[in-house]
Design a protein around this motif. Structure first.
Motif, PDB file in Angstrom:
ATOM      1  N   LYS A 130      14.971  56.079  68.340  1.00  0.00           N
ATOM      2  CA  LYS A 130      15.717  54.829  68.165  1.00  0.00           C
ATOM      3  C   LYS A 130      15.522  54.321  66.748  1.00  0.00           C
ATOM      4  O   LYS A 130      14.408  54.046  66.318  1.00  0.00           O
ATOM      5  N   GLU A 131      16.617  54.181  66.027  1.00  0.00           N
ATOM      6  CA  GLU A 131      16.557  53.705  64.650  1.00  0.00           C
ATOM      7  C   GLU A 131      16.468  52.188  64.612  1.00  0.00           C
ATOM      8  O   GLU A 131      17.155  51.496  65.351  1.00  0.00           O
ATOM      9  N   THR A 132      15.607  51.659  63.746  1.00  0.00           N
ATOM     10  CA  THR A 132      15.452  50.212  63.608  1.00  0.00           C
ATOM     11  C   THR A 132      16.459  49.673  62.588  1.00  0.00           C
ATOM     12  O   THR A 132      17.199  50.431  61.962  1.00  0.00           O
ATOM     13  N   ALA A 133      16.427  48.367  62.394  1.00  0.00           N
ATOM     14  CA  ALA A 133      17.371  47.725  61.472  1.00  0.00           C
ATOM     15  C   ALA A 133      17.192  48.211  60.038  1.00  0.00           C
ATOM     16  O   ALA A 133      18.156  48.303  59.273  1.00  0.00           O
ATOM     17  N   ASN A 134      15.949  48.505  59.649  1.00  0.00           N
ATOM     18  CA  ASN A 134      15.704  48.983  58.278  1.00  0.00           C
ATOM     19  C   ASN A 134      15.677  50.511  58.187  1.00  0.00           C
ATOM     20  O   ASN A 134      15.164  51.074  57.224  1.00  0.00           O
ATOM     21  N   ARG A 135      16.184  51.167  59.245  1.00  0.00           N
ATOM     22  CA  ARG A 135      16.347  52.617  59.318  1.00  0.00           C
ATOM     23  C   ARG A 135      15.036  53.376  59.466  1.00  0.00           C
ATOM     24  O   ARG A 135      14.969  54.578  59.228  1.00  0.00           O
ATOM     25  N   ASP A 136      13.952  52.681  59.845  1.00  0.00           N
ATOM     26  CA  ASP A 136      12.774  53.378  60.344  1.00  0.00           C
ATOM     27  C   ASP A 136      13.106  53.871  61.748  1.00  0.00           C
ATOM     28  O   ASP A 136      14.146  53.541  62.310  1.00  0.00           O
ATOM     29  N   GLU A 137      12.171  54.652  62.347  1.00  0.00           N
ATOM     30  CA  GLU A 137      12.472  55.244  63.654  1.00  0.00           C
ATOM     31  C   GLU A 137      11.290  55.110  64.611  1.00  0.00           C
ATOM     32  O   GLU A 137      10.148  55.426  64.256  1.00  0.00           O
ATOM     33  N   PHE A 138      11.591  54.679  65.832  1.00  0.00           N
ATOM     34  CA  PHE A 138      10.620  54.700  66.916  1.00  0.00           C
ATOM     35  C   PHE A 138      10.943  55.903  67.793  1.00  0.00           C
ATOM     36  O   PHE A 138      12.104  56.137  68.142  1.00  0.00           O
ATOM     37  N   ASN A 139       9.909  56.679  68.143  1.00  0.00           N
ATOM     38  CA  ASN A 139      10.129  57.936  68.860  1.00  0.00           C
ATOM     39  C   ASN A 139       9.250  58.051  70.099  1.00  0.00           C
ATOM     40  O   ASN A 139       8.091  57.628  70.097  1.00  0.00           O
ATOM     41  N   PHE A 140       9.811  58.675  71.124  1.00  0.00           N
ATOM     42  CA  PHE A 140       9.064  59.024  72.327  1.00  0.00           C
ATOM     43  C   PHE A 140       9.479  60.431  72.724  1.00  0.00           C
ATOM     44  O   PHE A 140      10.675  60.753  72.723  1.00  0.00           O
ATOM     45  N   ASP A 141       8.490  61.293  73.034  1.00  0.00           N
ATOM     46  CA  ASP A 141       8.853  62.635  73.499  1.00  0.00           C
ATOM     47  C   ASP A 141       8.040  63.030  74.722  1.00  0.00           C
ATOM     48  O   ASP A 141       6.922  62.542  74.936  1.00  0.00           O
ATOM     49  N   LEU A 142       8.620  63.917  75.519  1.00  0.00           N
ATOM     50  CA  LEU A 142       7.986  64.430  76.730  1.00  0.00           C
ATOM     51  C   LEU A 142       8.271  65.921  76.818  1.00  0.00           C
ATOM     52  O   LEU A 142       9.424  66.352  76.708  1.00  0.00           O
ATOM     53  N   SER A 143       7.193  66.711  77.003  1.00  0.00           N
ATOM     54  CA  SER A 143       7.329  68.170  77.038  1.00  0.00           C
ATOM     55  C   SER A 143       6.635  68.732  78.266  1.00  0.00           C
ATOM     56  O   SER A 143       5.585  68.241  78.687  1.00  0.00           O
ATOM     57  N   LEU A 144       7.218  69.781  78.818  1.00  0.00           N
ATOM     58  CA  LEU A 144       6.631  70.529  79.929  1.00  0.00           C
ATOM     59  C   LEU A 144       6.545  71.986  79.512  1.00  0.00           C
ATOM     60  O   LEU A 144       7.480  72.525  78.914  1.00  0.00           O
ATOM     61  N   GLY A 145       5.403  72.628  79.824  1.00  0.00           N
ATOM     62  CA  GLY A 145       5.279  74.014  79.410  1.00  0.00           C
ATOM     63  C   GLY A 145       3.968  74.671  79.804  1.00  0.00           C
ATOM     64  O   GLY A 145       3.353  74.331  80.817  1.00  0.00           O
ATOM     65  N   TYR A 146       3.534  75.566  78.950  1.00  0.00           N
ATOM     66  CA  TYR A 146       2.439  76.500  79.219  1.00  0.00           C
ATOM     67  C   TYR A 146       1.278  76.222  78.253  1.00  0.00           C
ATOM     68  O   TYR A 146       1.491  76.037  77.059  1.00  0.00           O
ATOM     69  N   ILE A 147       0.055  76.197  78.805  1.00  0.00           N
ATOM     70  CA  ILE A 147      -1.150  76.039  77.980  1.00  0.00           C
ATOM     71  C   ILE A 147      -1.940  77.338  78.006  1.00  0.00           C
ATOM     72  O   ILE A 147      -2.218  77.893  79.081  1.00  0.00           O
ATOM     73  N   HIS A 148      -2.310  77.813  76.823  1.00  0.00           N
ATOM     74  CA  HIS A 148      -3.151  79.012  76.719  1.00  0.00           C
ATOM     75  C   HIS A 148      -4.500  78.630  76.112  1.00  0.00           C
ATOM     76  O   HIS A 148      -4.559  78.005  75.051  1.00  0.00           O
ATOM     77  N   TYR A 149      -5.565  79.006  76.803  1.00  0.00           N
ATOM     78  CA  TYR A 149      -6.930  78.709  76.361  1.00  0.00           C
ATOM     79  C   TYR A 149      -7.577  80.002  75.876  1.00  0.00           C
ATOM     80  O   TYR A 149      -7.532  81.037  76.554  1.00  0.00           O
ATOM     81  N   LYS A 150      -8.198  79.955  74.698  1.00  0.00           N
ATOM     82  CA  LYS A 150      -8.907  81.121  74.168  1.00  0.00           C
ATOM     83  C   LYS A 150     -10.175  80.666  73.462  1.00  0.00           C
ATOM     84  O   LYS A 150     -10.138  79.752  72.648  1.00  0.00           O
ATOM     85  N   ASP A 151     -11.273  81.333  73.782  1.00  0.00           N
ATOM     86  CA  ASP A 151     -12.556  81.051  73.145  1.00  0.00           C
ATOM     87  C   ASP A 151     -13.141  82.371  72.663  1.00  0.00           C
ATOM     88  O   ASP A 151     -13.508  83.228  73.465  1.00  0.00           O
ATOM     89  N   LYS A 152     -13.193  82.551  71.339  1.00  0.00           N
ATOM     90  CA  LYS A 152     -13.877  83.707  70.760  1.00  0.00           C
ATOM     91  C   LYS A 152     -15.340  83.327  70.597  1.00  0.00           C
ATOM     92  O   LYS A 152     -15.748  82.793  69.565  1.00  0.00           O
ATOM     93  N   ALA A 153     -16.113  83.610  71.637  1.00  0.00           N
ATOM     94  CA  ALA A 153     -17.491  83.136  71.701  1.00  0.00           C
ATOM     95  C   ALA A 153     -18.469  84.227  71.296  1.00  0.00           C
ATOM     96  O   ALA A 153     -18.194  85.425  71.420  1.00  0.00           O
ATOM     97  N   VAL A 154     -19.615  83.781  70.807  1.00  0.00           N
ATOM     98  CA  VAL A 154     -20.757  84.666  70.590  1.00  0.00           C
ATOM     99  C   VAL A 154     -21.887  84.147  71.454  1.00  0.00           C
ATOM    100  O   VAL A 154     -22.364  83.018  71.275  1.00  0.00           O
TER     101      VAL A 154
END
Length: 233
Positions: A130-154
């Protein structure tokens, strides 16, 4: 008089068409957003394996560096709505020298202990801008997807711990306009996900599948505090 009215009507029609055509070109020109964010992240929730780590070490694993890259395309029906793709990642590396540890293959003793963790999210994302009066922007996003976990442990020897989960990511941000096609601003993001199983690969062909139940489930959820830049095409 009739000819004059006809001429005025034609001139108005041409002007209106030209204005609409200019707006349409501008609309198409700025119909793609590339968002890049970098900053600090803090994991929330309890981490598994706390019987092997002291509280100070476990706490240090929760904070780290995060980055986010998203590409959005404007929906024609709604100039404020965009659909796109998001890649978001958390990284943390910590090393303890000469620690007494228990390795997954049953070995124990004094030696190197380290974690090099990456938690990566890949998803389909919706953005409302949503653009404001001075042309700045307010934003909201929502994402659905896949999480990958990796630990290169010693843990005395080299191990790789991996896992995956369904996840959701949401954020709110405010962009200050620098130029017509470039803006920057702060962002707060939230990732939600839980690791319920993992695979461990280690020395001499060691492999183990572990199921994380009850208190052993590992939260992948975290909060991101970042600064972002938006490039418009």
């Amino acid at each position: 008089m009739k000819k004059l009215c006809t001429l005025l009507f034609l001139l108005c029609s041409v002007f209106t068409y030209a204005q609409e055509n200019t707006e349409l070109k501008t609309f198409k020109k700025r119909g793609v957003f590339l968002d890049i964010n970098v900053g600090f992240a803090e994991r929330i929730g309890e981490l598994s394996g706390e019987d092997y780590l002291d509280k100070q070490y476990s706490k240090s694993l929760k904070s780290g560096f995060s980055y986010d890259v998203s590409l959005y395309f404007r929906l024609i029906e709604d100039k404020n709505s965009f659909i796109g793709f998001k890649h978001n990642a958390f990284k943390k590396r910590i090393v303890v020298d000469d620690a007494y540890v228990y390795a997954p293959n049953g070995q124990e003793g004094y030696g190197d202990y380290s974690n090099n963790i990456t938690i990566a999210f890949y998803g389909i994302s919706y953005l409302y801008c949503k653009e404001t009066a001075n042309r700045d922007e307010f934003n909201f996003d929502l994402s659905l997807g896949y999480i990958h976990y990796k630990d290169k442990a010693v843990i005395l020897r080299d191990y790789k711990i991996t896992g995956a989960s369904f996840g959701a990511y949401t954020s709110g941000s405010y962009h200050f306009r620098i130029s017509d096609g470039f803006s920057v601003g702060p962002r707060v993001g939230l990732l939600l996900g839980t690791l319920r199983s993992a695979e461990i690969d280690g020395p001499n062909g060691f492999h183990e599948n572990i199921k994380l139940d009850g208190d052993s489930k590992e939260s992948l959820s975290r909060i991101d505090l970042s600064i972002g830049a938006r490039i418009k095409f």
